[in-house]
Design a protein around this motif. Structure first.
Motif, PDB file in Angstrom:
ATOM      1  N   ILE A  86       5.729  -8.516  -7.392  1.00  9.95           N
ATOM      2  CA  ILE A  86       5.116  -9.549  -6.556  1.00  9.95           C
ATOM      3  C   ILE A  86       3.590  -9.445  -6.556  1.00  9.95           C
ATOM      4  CG2 ILE A  86       4.903 -10.373  -4.170  1.00  9.95           C
ATOM      5  CD1 ILE A  86       7.850  -9.705  -3.783  1.00  9.95           C
ATOM      6  N   ALA A  87       3.057  -8.244  -6.385  1.00  5.78           N
ATOM      7  CA  ALA A  87       1.601  -8.063  -6.310  1.00  5.78           C
ATOM      8  C   ALA A  87       0.870  -8.617  -7.537  1.00  5.78           C
ATOM      9  CB  ALA A  87       1.266  -6.590  -6.099  1.00  5.78           C
ATOM     10  N   PRO A  88       1.289  -8.316  -8.777  1.00  7.78           N
ATOM     11  CA  PRO A  88       0.561  -8.845  -9.946  1.00  7.78           C
ATOM     12  C   PRO A  88       0.517 -10.370  -9.993  1.00  7.78           C
ATOM     13  CG  PRO A  88       2.037  -7.069 -10.595  1.00  7.78           C
ATOM     14  CD  PRO A  88       2.364  -7.404  -9.170  1.00  7.78           C
ATOM     15  N   VAL A  89       1.583 -11.033  -9.534  1.00  7.89           N
ATOM     16  CA  VAL A  89       1.606 -12.496  -9.523  1.00  7.89           C
ATOM     17  C   VAL A  89       0.563 -13.036  -8.554  1.00  7.89           C
ATOM     18  CG1 VAL A  89       3.011 -14.534  -9.015  1.00  7.89           C
ATOM     19  CG2 VAL A  89       4.043 -12.574 -10.178  1.00  7.89           C
ATOM     20  N   VAL A 112       0.838  -1.201   0.000  1.00  9.91           N
ATOM     21  CA  VAL A 112       0.000   0.000   0.000  1.00  9.91           C
ATOM     22  C   VAL A 112       0.873   1.250   0.000  1.00  9.91           C
ATOM     23  CG1 VAL A 112      -1.823   1.275   1.175  1.00  9.91           C
ATOM     24  CG2 VAL A 112      -1.860  -1.237   1.186  1.00  9.91           C
ATOM     25  N   GLN A 113       1.666   1.395   1.058  1.00  8.20           N
ATOM     26  CA  GLN A 113       2.565   2.553   1.120  1.00  8.20           C
ATOM     27  C   GLN A 113       3.726   2.375   0.140  1.00  8.20           C
ATOM     28  OE1 GLN A 113       3.430   2.227   5.260  1.00  8.20           O
ATOM     29  NE2 GLN A 113       1.486   3.119   5.909  1.00  8.20           N
ATOM     30  N   GLY A 163      -6.932  -1.249  -8.401  1.00  9.84           N
ATOM     31  CA  GLY A 163      -6.772  -1.018  -6.967  1.00  9.84           C
ATOM     32  C   GLY A 163      -5.600  -1.736  -6.332  1.00  9.84           C
ATOM     33  N   GLY A 164      -4.804  -2.421  -7.133  1.00  7.99           N
ATOM     34  CA  GLY A 164      -3.639  -3.085  -6.569  1.00  7.99           C
ATOM     35  C   GLY A 164      -4.010  -4.315  -5.750  1.00  7.99           C
ATOM     36  N   LEU A 165      -3.043  -4.834  -5.033  1.00 10.70           N
ATOM     37  CA  LEU A 165      -3.247  -6.041  -4.225  1.00 10.70           C
ATOM     38  C   LEU A 165      -4.158  -5.743  -3.047  1.00 10.70           C
ATOM     39  CD1 LEU A 165      -2.210  -9.033  -3.837  1.00 10.70           C
ATOM     40  CD2 LEU A 165      -0.607  -8.073  -2.172  1.00 10.70           C
TER      41      LEU A 165
END
Length: 356
Positions: free
Chosen positions: A216-219, A203-204, A233-235
């Motif tokens: 890492i988040a997209p995986v 987030v930050q 909105g991301g992970l």
């Protein structure tokens, strides 16, 4: 004539007595710089020689631990002994062996920082205020003379901070240090730690750690988001929990490498059942635990733990409940099953919302 002689003699006697009294007063009021003064068992030593006897006695009393201080020290000693006894009890529980035991691998040795000068080993457990403890060891090892002088970008730069890892030693030297050095680690409520890791990394997302958000988040999203058409909105925290609770999470862990240290279990990080730690500090009681650790390690006169902002270590139950309110009971249960060893080893209660 006889009376005159008596009067003259009396005048001489009074004059003599005045001279003696004057000398006595001068001696009594002389600065005590060249003397030690005793009263009963009290000795005013040279470093206190400008104090009066009363002031020196007050200094001596104030320098001794008060009854309240001694009671608090006894209480803290008792708490830490209970923590170690509880840890060892769980380690002996065969039914939890797969959750509480971990070999002393290179991954574990990479987490342990060394101060040979003061014979200290510190196992790093990220998201538990470990940056400050690394600063303490950096100063002890002599790379910087004070904590305030350490640049933030140097703390985690292991080529510049003067903090060797235990993995850099031969196996014989590793064993010698594990057997004889003072060893400690810090833990916190496992679920609150995961929230801290999620917020900080996804987030930050500090600008010098872009890989968490962009690699890492997209995986995790592609594998664990239920609605895979929704990629905005991301992970989300729910995605993160599904990944962590997946029994097959190790496939991704290998892909992510050492970046997983921010959310793997304390068991995997520090092997608490295999390494005989002297102190287990808790983030929630760091105000008491930090001075205790410094004292037990014998370094309390050499360095201080940095000031702790008010309220930062307090367990925030409402925050934990808020984040997990969006997670299904199934996913929470699977997450707890993975981190159950951390909860039980370190005396944290099972979350009440597991049964809602």
């Amino acid at each position: 004539m006889h009376h005159r002689w008596l009067l003259l003699l009396a005048c001489f006697w009074v004059l003599f007595m005045l001279m003696v009294a004057s000398k006595f007063i001068t001696l009594s009021m002389r600065s005590p710089e060249k003397y030690r003064m005793r009263q009963g068992s009290l000795t005013v030593l040279p470093e206190l020689e400008k104090m009066t006897v009363t002031e020196a006695r007050k200094f001596q009393i104030d320098s001794q631990p008060t009854v309240d201080t001694l009671k608090n020290m006894t209480h803290v000693d008792f708490v830490h002994k209970e923590r170690l006894e509880g840890l060892r009890s769980v380690c002996r529980n065969g039914s939890l062996a797969n959750l509480s035991h971990s070999g002393i691998s290179k991954f574990v040795l990479d987490r342990i920082f060394v101060s040979d000068k003061h014979k200290i080993l510190f196992c790093q457990t990220p998201k538990v205020g470990n940056t400050q403890w690394k600063k303490v060891l950096i100063v002890l090892n002599g790379a910087f003379s004070s904590i305030e002088e350490i640049p933030e970008n140097v703390v985690h730069d292991h080529e510049k901070n003067g903090l060797p890892r235990l993995s850099s030693y031969s196996m014989a030297d590793v064993q010698e240090r594990l057997n004889s050095y003072f060893k400690f680690l810090i833990v916190r409520d496992p679920f609150e730690r995961l929230i801290s890791a999620y917020k900080d990394k996804f987030v930050q997302n500090p600008r010098f750690e872009p890989w968490y958000k962009h690699n890492i988040a997209p995986v995790i999203i592609r594998k664990y988001r239920k609605d895979r058409t929704e990629t905005q909105g991301g992970l989300q925290f729910q995605d993160f929990v599904r990944y962590l609770g997946d029994p097959n999470h190790k496939f991704l862990d290998l892909q992510f490498g050492d970046h997983i240290i921010h959310w793997v279990t304390y068991v995997e990080l520090c092997a608490p059942c295999e390494i005989n730690y002297n102190v287990i500090g808790h983030h929630e009681t760091l105000e008491e635990d930090a001075p205790y650790i410094l004292r037990e390690a014998g370094i309390d006169k050499l360095v201080s733990y940095p000031a702790i902002p008010p309220g930062i270590t307090k367990y925030n139950q409402s925050k934990v409940e808020y984040y997990f309110s969006k997670v299904s009971q199934r996913d929470i249960r699977r997450l707890y099953d993975r981190f159950e060893g951390d909860f039980k080893l370190f005396g944290y209660k099972e979350p009440t919302f597991l049964f809602h």
